[in-house]
Design an enzyme around this catalytic site. Structure first.
Site, mmCIF file in Angstrom:
data_model
loop_
_atom_site.group_PDB
_atom_site.id
_atom_site.type_symbol
_atom_site.label_atom_id
_atom_site.label_comp_id
_atom_site.label_asym_id
_atom_site.label_seq_id
_atom_site.Cartn_x
_atom_site.Cartn_y
_atom_site.Cartn_z
ATOM 1 C CD GLU A 1 -24.015 -71.252 -19.999
ATOM 2 O OE1 GLU A 1 -22.877 -70.637 -19.545
ATOM 3 O OE2 GLU A 1 -24.825 -70.995 -20.630
ATOM 4 C CE LYS B 1 -16.038 -66.547 -26.958
ATOM 5 N NZ LYS B 1 -15.985 -67.884 -26.140
ATOM 6 N N GLY C 1 -17.392 -68.006 -21.998
ATOM 7 C CA GLY C 1 -18.094 -66.513 -21.382
ATOM 8 C C GLY C 1 -18.154 -66.790 -19.961
ATOM 9 N NE ARG C 2 -19.737 -72.810 -18.657
ATOM 10 C CZ ARG C 2 -19.948 -72.992 -19.839
ATOM 11 N NH1 ARG C 2 -20.544 -72.197 -20.637
ATOM 12 N NH2 ARG C 2 -19.720 -74.527 -20.465
ATOM 13 C CD GLU D 1 -30.875 -62.403 -24.218
ATOM 14 O OE1 GLU D 1 -30.167 -62.353 -25.327
ATOM 15 O OE2 GLU D 1 -31.417 -63.455 -23.523
ATOM 16 C CG HIS E 1 -33.733 -65.998 10.090
ATOM 17 N ND1 HIS E 1 -34.186 -65.867 11.437
ATOM 18 C CD2 HIS E 1 -32.374 -65.509 10.349
ATOM 19 C CE1 HIS E 1 -33.165 -65.624 12.248
ATOM 20 N NE2 HIS E 1 -32.062 -65.612 11.508
ATOM 21 C CE LYS F 1 -27.998 -67.983 -27.069
ATOM 22 N NZ LYS F 1 -26.716 -68.100 -27.678
HETATM 23 C C1 G6Q Z 1 -21.152 -68.751 -21.132
HETATM 24 C C2 G6Q Z 1 -22.109 -68.662 -21.961
HETATM 25 C C3 G6Q Z 1 -23.078 -67.302 -22.185
HETATM 26 C C4 G6Q Z 1 -22.533 -66.200 -22.635
HETATM 27 C C5 G6Q Z 1 -23.682 -65.298 -23.252
HETATM 28 C C6 G6Q Z 1 -23.235 -64.097 -23.667
HETATM 29 O O1 G6Q Z 1 -20.071 -69.729 -21.066
HETATM 30 O O2 G6Q Z 1 -21.312 -68.964 -23.342
HETATM 31 O O3 G6Q Z 1 -23.594 -67.138 -20.831
HETATM 32 O O4 G6Q Z 1 -21.566 -65.687 -22.122
HETATM 33 O O5 G6Q Z 1 -24.524 -65.729 -23.986
HETATM 34 O O6 G6Q Z 1 -22.661 -64.124 -24.969
HETATM 35 P P1 G6Q Z 1 -21.746 -63.070 -25.573
HETATM 36 O O7 G6Q Z 1 -20.606 -62.661 -24.598
HETATM 37 O O8 G6Q Z 1 -21.486 -63.457 -26.999
HETATM 38 O O9 G6Q Z 1 -22.795 -61.901 -25.657
#
Ligand code: G6Q
Length: 543
Positions: A356, A208, A270-271, A214, A387, A507
């Site tokens: 989250e 996003k 994001g989620r 990462e 199990h 972070k």
């Molecule tokens: C979700 C969070 C988080 C996000 C990641 C990746 O709700 O905001 O998990 O999706 O940190 O972020 P980017 O899509 O910006 O790389």
């Protein structure tokens, strides 16, 4: 203080008093008192069936929980979300993932723009692109068609796509290979690409913000890997990289043609983004039509959530039951146990969605909270968990409400497997609820010394979510069910379910530590003595 406002509410007080009376009541008694309970406490909505009869509730409990939802203004909060109000107050954003699956022609206005039109424009662009890749019309740099798709993203830009790909594998283009790289641990990238031919590989850089450490580290390694394998011509990037992002500037800085960028908006968390362009890998795998079916499934559940009265509203009921166990019984965790191997990543996906969203310590207006917020969600597909950790759920000292998920039909029937699978999920829910008394154990001829060990107290609650079969539409319904259950819980707790400030501190510290690890000269360390020592030890041994 807002904190006092929840626990001070009449409905909350009534629930406390009710809990004191009900906590000793056993599900055995509840079922014995009401022969119709197992049929009565069920609900059918948006193609899903929920049996919630094995919960430690009476009609009175449900009435009080619904009363709590009403006192907390749940209905108004639902309307505010669907309307596009800026309910993510700490980021001053609207929360409109429901608009991502609104049908063409629907209207959701935000700042004078109908966002549904924008959504469908992106969906159209995704569909055109997917058709080209899937048909082989889209060629790689050397003229070969794309056979491998690697999604590079993390968190919300990874968990949904992986989960959906695994869940819908049966519907996916089997001749194509799909991989997902998220971890900054280089092994993730190395393993995902070691057997792939760069000439046939497409990377989707899903981010996003297009700044996530990462993802950008992995994206750079991907670019290097691809260029090395394709003879070093920078023009190759355009044929082998596309981006999903809200940040056109960064995308083009990376070298991806913005014509090959699929956008979304700051009002998609994001989620909550697996049904936006973040789902490009899903659409490549299952095709635009099936992706559309998944969106339709989401929308069915959205409409149910938006319109059904609380007492017969599936996500509301599930959310309220979570509040009941978390805040009154003190249950710290919830197990999600899908009896469907294709849903193996569903618990991991739900962990982010639930924790989250609702792992928060202050109310919307910043007051410290004195009650519990999100449960810890965890789980594994059945029957594997039986199990291992089920022992604790059956006989441990902790109360763990369980969500079982089962499907009436197997996607690929194989002998007796499906009946055996379903017998197990039904047996687990029954055993948890009713247990086995000492007398019953004795009657089986068990030696006295072992009787206590073989007793199952029972009274362990569970939901049974039943669907016809796992298909794109059902997956959409199921995810939306949990999204809205999370919303319901957040609305009761008066928290911002849509921010995630809790990920920031680590972070920022990592950014400070990176040069301290990589720098040539001995750095001056200003951390605590433990962190300083660990940094020094690592520096001395890293190569
Ligand atoms: C979700 C969070 C988080 C996000 C990641 C990746 O709700 O905001 O998990 O999706 O940190 O972020 P980017 O899509 O910006 O790389």
């Amino acid at each position: 203080m807002a904190e006092a406002s929840l626990t001070g509410r009449p409905a909350w007080k009534a629930l406390e008093a009710h809990y004191a009376k009900l906590k000793g009541l056993h599900l055995r008694e509840l079922f014995a008192q009401d022969a119709g309970r197992g049929e009565r406490l069920t609900l059918e909505a948006a193609g899903l069936f929920l049996d919630y009869s094995k919960n430690r509730v009476t009609d009175e409990t449900l009435k009080l929980l619904v009363g709590l939802a009403e006192e907390c203004g749940l209905k108004a909060k639902i309307d505010a979300m669907f309307r596009g109000d800026r309910i993510n107050v700490t980021e001053n954003r609207a929360v409109l993932h429901t608009a991502l699956r609104a049908p063409k022609g629907a209207k959701v206005m935000l700042d004078g723009v109908n966002v549904v039109d924008e959504v469908h424009a992106v969906l159209g662009k995704m569909a055109t692109f997917c058709a080209k890749v899937r048909s082989g019309e889209w060629k790689g740099h050397t003229g070969r068609p794309i056979r491998n798709v690697v999604n590079v993203g993390i968190g919300g830009s990874d968990l949904g796509p992986v989960m959906a790909y695994e869940a819908l594998r049966e519907y996916s283009r089997r001749e194509m290979t799909f991989r997902f790289v998220s971890n900054v641990d280089g092994i993730d990238f190395v393993e995902a690409t070691r057997d792939l031919d760069p000439a046939e590989t497409l990377f989707i850089i899903s981010s996003k913000t297009f700044t996530t450490l990462e993802t950008m580290t992995n994206a750079e390694s991907a670019r290097e890997w691809a260029l090395k394998g394709l003879g070093g011509d920078k023009k190759a990037v355009a044929r082998h990289f596309v981006a999903v992002s809200t940040n056109a500037e960064k995308v083009s800085e990376f070298g991806i043609d913005t014509a090959n960028m699929f956008g979304f908006w700051d009002w998609v968390g994001g989620r909550y983004s697996m049904d936006s362009a973040i789902g490009l890998s899903t659409m490549l795998a299952i095709g635009p039509e099936k992706f559309g079916e998944m969106l339709a499934g989401f929308h069915e559940m959205d409409e149910h959530f938006r319109t059904a009265p609380p007492a017969s509203n599936m996500p509301v009921l599930m959310g309220l039951l979570s509040v009941w166990y978390g805040n009154f019984f003190g249950a710290a965790t919830t197990a999600v146990l899908p009896y469907e191997q294709y849903l193996k990543r569903f618990p991991a996906y739900l962990q982010q969605l639930t924790m989250e969203s609702n792992g928060k310590h202050v109310t919307l207006d910043g007051a410290e909270i004195a009650y519990q917020t999100s449960a810890i969600y965890w789980g594994e597909p059945g029957t594997n968990g039986q199990h291992s950790f089920y022992q604790l759920i059956h006989q441990g000292t902790k109360l763990i409400p369980c969500d079982f998920v089962m499907f009436n039909k197997a996607l690929t029937p194989l002998g007796r497997h499906h009946d055996i699978l379903i017998a197990n999920v039904l047996a687990q829910a029954e055993a948890l609820a009713f247990g086995k008394t000492a007398d019953e154990v004795r009657k089986e001829g068990t030696k006295e010394a072992l009787v206590a060990h073989r007793v199952f107290h029972g009274n362990r609650p569970s939901n049974m979510i039943v669907a016809e079969k796992l298909d794109p539409r059902t997956l959409g319904r199921l995810v939306a069910l949990y999204e809205h259950s999370v919303f319901t819980q957040g609305a009761i707790w008066d928290i911002d379910s849509f921010d995630q400030w809790g990920v920031e501190l680590g972070k920022a510290l990592a950014q400070r530590i990176i040069p301290e690890l990589e720098g040539a000269g001995e750095p001056r360390l200003g951390h605590d003595s433990s962190t300083n020592n660990l940094i020094r030890r690592y520096r001395g041994r890293r190569r």
